[in-house]
Motif scaffolding. Structure first.
Motif, PDB file in Angstrom:
ATOM      1  N   GLU A  64      -9.763 -23.773  13.209  1.00  0.00           N
ATOM      2  CA  GLU A  64     -11.196 -24.946  14.317  1.00  0.00           C
ATOM      3  C   GLU A  64     -10.803 -24.629  15.351  1.00  0.00           C
ATOM      4  O   GLU A  64      -9.565 -24.480  15.969  1.00  0.00           O
ATOM      5  CB  GLU A  64     -11.404 -26.284  14.085  1.00  0.00           C
ATOM      6  N   VAL A  92     -12.528 -24.129   6.949  1.00  0.00           N
ATOM      7  CA  VAL A  92     -11.844 -24.733   8.270  1.00  0.00           C
ATOM      8  C   VAL A  92     -11.059 -25.347   8.168  1.00  0.00           C
ATOM      9  O   VAL A  92     -10.973 -26.575   7.866  1.00  0.00           O
ATOM     10  CB  VAL A  92     -13.275 -24.489   8.883  1.00  0.00           C
ATOM     11  N   SER A  98     -16.875 -25.181   6.976  1.00  0.00           N
ATOM     12  CA  SER A  98     -16.357 -24.779   5.718  1.00  0.00           C
ATOM     13  C   SER A  98     -17.826 -25.277   4.668  1.00  0.00           C
ATOM     14  O   SER A  98     -18.579 -26.204   4.676  1.00  0.00           O
ATOM     15  CB  SER A  98     -15.596 -26.116   5.557  1.00  0.00           C
TER      16      SER A  98
END
Lengths: 113, 112
Positions: free
Chosen positions: A15, A111, A86
């Motif tokens: 992230e 992610v 994601s």
């Protein structure tokens, strides 16, 4: 015949990191190119599209893509990913602008925090 | 905001049964599509309808048949399901002269 290749079946990023998803196409004429995203248990949603003009196109949620005729590519980028990004991302070709679309195999983006 | 509606969301059935899936779009589009998405996420066009006329039939088995009552509705019937029919079936719509498709959320079919 046309084709779309997404060489990375799966991509994992942290992230906040930057992202590039690759797409290569094969088509002798004028390509119309799209990126769609599919979130879990949902249909596909349009992120962005390229018809002509500026090779860098902006999409929703901070995504952008760059068209390169010399490389036959249409890579998707994002400067800083969020966990909600994601999903599965599809690169799509419309030959000559018609609705007979050719889909890439999709890239699963994960992610991680 | 969802504008392509598919029912049911999920369906579990046994080999040999008949199933029907419904799709409705409220976008005023004149063309609708059915795609099959397999377990590897690969998408394959099955049918498209333009103003109730079949335009594309990509060599799907004959047990599959699209049914359209008007340009806003395109249903899919599978006469006798097989195990390989297990997949997600995605409905989409567009204007014929445009190439931006709008998708429904899909119907997930499991054949036991």
């Amino acid at each position: 015949a046309q084709s779309v290749t997404q060489p990375d079946a799966r991509v994992t990023v942290s992230e906040g990191a930057s992202l590039q998803l690759r797409c290569k196409y094969s088509y002798s004429g004028t390509p119309y190119l799209f990126w769609y995203v599919q979130y879990p248990r949902q249909g596909l949603q349009l992120l962005l599209k390229y018809y002509s003009g500026d090779p860098v196109v902006q999409g929703v949620n901070g995504f952008e893509a760059e068209f390169s005729k010399s490389n036959s590519s249409f890579h998707l980028r994002k400067a800083s990913v969020h966990w909600s990004d994601s999903a599965v991302y599809f690169c799509v070709l419309s030959p000559g602008g018609n609705n007979k679309l050719t889909f890439g195999q999709g890239t699963v983006l994960s992610v991680i925090p | 905001e969802t504008a392509v509606f598919q029912t049911p969301n999920y369906h579990v059935t046994q080999v040999g049964n008949e199933v029907s899936f419904n799709c409705k779009q409220t976008l005023g589009h004149d063309t609708m599509y059915w795609y099959k998405q397999d377990s590897k996420k690969l998408l394959k066009i099955m049918f498209s309808y333009n103003n109730k006329q079949l335009i594309v039939n990509e060599t799907v088995p004959r047990r599959f048949s699209p049914q359209s009552s008007d340009k806003a509705h395109l249903n899919l019937r599978i006469k006798s399901v097989e195990p390989e029919d297990s997949a997600v079936y995605l409905c989409a719509s567009s204007y014929w002269v445009q190439n931006t498709l709008y998708f429904g959320a899909g119907t997930r079919l499991s054949v036991l």
